[in-house]
Design an enzyme around this catalytic site. Structure first.
Site, mmCIF file in Angstrom:
data_model
loop_
_atom_site.group_PDB
_atom_site.id
_atom_site.type_symbol
_atom_site.label_atom_id
_atom_site.label_comp_id
_atom_site.label_asym_id
_atom_site.label_seq_id
_atom_site.Cartn_x
_atom_site.Cartn_y
_atom_site.Cartn_z
ATOM 1 N N HIS A 90 -11.901 -0.527 -6.880
ATOM 2 C CA HIS A 90 -11.968 -1.996 -7.043
ATOM 3 C C HIS A 90 -13.410 -2.334 -7.406
ATOM 4 O O HIS A 90 -14.339 -1.770 -6.834
ATOM 5 C CB HIS A 90 -11.596 -2.700 -5.738
ATOM 6 N N GLU A 92 -13.978 -4.664 -1.736
ATOM 7 C CA GLU A 92 -13.015 -5.533 -1.050
ATOM 8 C C GLU A 92 -13.454 -5.770 0.386
ATOM 9 O O GLU A 92 -13.500 -6.905 0.853
ATOM 10 C CB GLU A 92 -11.629 -4.896 -1.084
ATOM 11 N N HIS A 108 -10.821 3.750 -3.043
ATOM 12 C CA HIS A 108 -9.789 3.943 -2.026
ATOM 13 C C HIS A 108 -9.055 5.257 -2.235
ATOM 14 O O HIS A 108 -8.489 5.485 -3.307
ATOM 15 C CB HIS A 108 -8.786 2.779 -2.070
ATOM 16 N N HIS A 154 -3.833 -3.785 -13.010
ATOM 17 C CA HIS A 154 -4.753 -4.266 -11.982
ATOM 18 C C HIS A 154 -5.910 -3.301 -11.759
ATOM 19 O O HIS A 154 -7.021 -3.697 -11.440
ATOM 20 C CB HIS A 154 -4.014 -4.480 -10.664
ATOM 21 N N THR A 171 -4.169 -4.007 0.205
ATOM 22 C CA THR A 171 -5.006 -5.148 -0.193
ATOM 23 C C THR A 171 -4.447 -5.878 -1.406
ATOM 24 O O THR A 171 -5.055 -6.834 -1.882
ATOM 25 C CB THR A 171 -6.443 -4.701 -0.518
ATOM 26 N N THR A 172 -3.342 -5.396 -1.941
ATOM 27 C CA THR A 172 -2.690 -6.059 -3.080
ATOM 28 C C THR A 172 -1.216 -6.240 -2.747
ATOM 29 O O THR A 172 -0.693 -5.527 -1.876
ATOM 30 C CB THR A 172 -2.806 -5.203 -4.355
ATOM 31 N N HIS A 189 -8.125 5.164 -6.301
ATOM 32 C CA HIS A 189 -8.382 4.107 -7.289
ATOM 33 C C HIS A 189 -9.622 3.335 -6.862
ATOM 34 O O HIS A 189 -10.142 3.556 -5.765
ATOM 35 C CB HIS A 189 -7.160 3.176 -7.408
HETATM 36 C C1 SG7 Z 1 -3.769 -0.489 -6.657
HETATM 37 O O1 SG7 Z 1 -3.914 -0.720 -5.236
HETATM 38 C C2 SG7 Z 1 -2.863 0.703 -6.970
HETATM 39 C C3 SG7 Z 1 -1.578 0.650 -6.113
HETATM 40 C C4 SG7 Z 1 -1.944 0.496 -4.634
HETATM 41 C C5 SG7 Z 1 -2.705 -0.801 -4.474
HETATM 42 O O2 SG7 Z 1 -3.252 -1.605 -7.322
HETATM 43 O O3 SG7 Z 1 -3.546 1.916 -6.733
HETATM 44 O O4 SG7 Z 1 -0.830 1.831 -6.284
HETATM 45 C C6 SG7 Z 1 0.292 1.752 -7.070
HETATM 46 C C7 SG7 Z 1 1.232 2.875 -6.957
HETATM 47 O O5 SG7 Z 1 0.469 0.822 -7.821
HETATM 48 O O6 SG7 Z 1 -0.757 0.447 -3.841
HETATM 49 C C8 SG7 Z 1 0.885 1.384 -2.374
HETATM 50 C C9 SG7 Z 1 -0.383 1.541 -3.127
HETATM 51 O O7 SG7 Z 1 -1.027 2.574 -3.068
HETATM 52 C C10 SG7 Z 1 -3.033 -1.113 -3.006
HETATM 53 O O8 SG7 Z 1 -3.739 -0.062 -2.406
HETATM 54 S S1 SG7 Z 1 -4.916 -0.377 -1.412
HETATM 55 O O9 SG7 Z 1 -4.421 -1.164 -0.312
HETATM 56 O O10 SG7 Z 1 -5.461 0.916 -1.043
HETATM 57 N N1 SG7 Z 1 -6.016 -1.238 -2.166
HETATM 58 ZN ZN ZN Z 2 -7.423 -0.299 -3.127
#
Ligand code: SG7
Ligand code: ZN
Length: 235
Positions: free
Chosen positions: A97, A107, A120, A67, A201-202, A95
């Site tokens: 988006h 987002e 983020h 993702h 957000t995911t 990470h």
């Molecule tokens: C991304 O966004 C990843 C996720 C993250 C998610 O898909 O960075 O991290 C992992 C470990 O897969 O989920 C729990 C978490 O950090 C959602 O993060 S967000 O709400 O800041 N967009």
């Molecule tokens: Zn995020």
């Protein structure tokens, strides 16, 4: 089911709530549109300002989860103050988006305006020990949201871009020795922000995130935003 959600017409955000009951019934789902005429000034936030104590990292681990590409770090950097008050939160990962063009990708939106991308910086409450353990706790996470606008190249983000050709396959992880200072990903004037209680957000969309979205954006070059796109199609 976790493997099936994505960003296409058939499995995009408006379909996620099906498999994730929190989102389906949720009262504090993220992202949101920030309507600047509706926001209220909170005097307490001024009295106890948000403070980052970010320290350079020497080793980073990059993960392609299908993702996005997440940069996991060793949680040496801390966040206190502002909406999280006296508690200490540690920076565990960051990470991005993005979207299909310079005017799509973030987002959160601000008065309906979408930015090129959104960074983020995910912090977890220290006592929970890790992001994964904190993710389902009511006060588990605090995420800093940084809007990205097209402009000059960001040298810290470039260190990540330089590695991503090794991350083309989903579920790959690489660890690289790399001096990286997360402070260089923050905008000017971090006391200018909007904050609200929201969610991941995911999927699994847990309603455990105190969101802090900065008013000032940070510049990445268009080339940098496009290079991220070539690895994972988030459009
Ligand atoms: C991304 O966004 C990843 C996720 C993250 C998610 O898909 O960075 O991290 C992992 C470990 O897969 O989920 C729990 C978490 O950090 C959602 O993060 S967000 O709400 O800041 N967009
Ligand atoms: Zn995020």
């Amino acid at each position: 089911d976790c493997h099936r959600w994505g960003y296409t017409n058939t499995n995009g955000p408006d379909k996620w709530c099906k498999g994730y009951p929190i989102a389906a019934e949720g009262k504090r789902q993220s992202p949101i549109d920030i309507k600047t005429s509706d926001v209220k000034l909170d005097a307490d936030l001024k009295e106890n300002p948000l403070k980052t104590k970010y320290k350079p990292e020497d080793t980073i681990s990059l993960v392609n989860n299908g993702h996005t590409i997440t940069c996991n770090i060793q949680a040496k950097s801390t966040l206190v103050g502002g909406p999280i008050k006296k508690d200490k939160y540690l920076l565990g990962q960051f990470h991005l988006h993005w979207g299909s063009s310079d005017d799509k990708g973030s987002e959160h939106t601000i008065d309906g305006k979408q930015f090129s991308a959104e960074l983020h910086l995910v912090h977890y409450k220290k006592e929970y020990g890790s992001i994964s353990n904190a993710a389902d706790k009511k006060d588990g996470l605090a995420v800093l949201g940084v809007m990205i606008t097209p402009g000059s190249e960001n040298s810290t983000f470039q260190k990540i871009i330089d590695e991503i050709s090794n991350l083309k396959k989903k579920d790959t992880e690489i660890t690289v020795p790399n001096e990286l200072d997360p402070a260089s990903l923050l905008p000017e004037n971090i006391s200018d922000y909007w904050t609200y209680a929201g969610s991941l957000t995911t999927p699994p969309l847990y309603e455990t995130v105190q969101w802090i979205v900065f008013k000032n954006p940070v510049e990445f070059s268009t080339e940098q935003i496009i290079r991220a796109l070539c690895i994972i199609d988030q459009r």
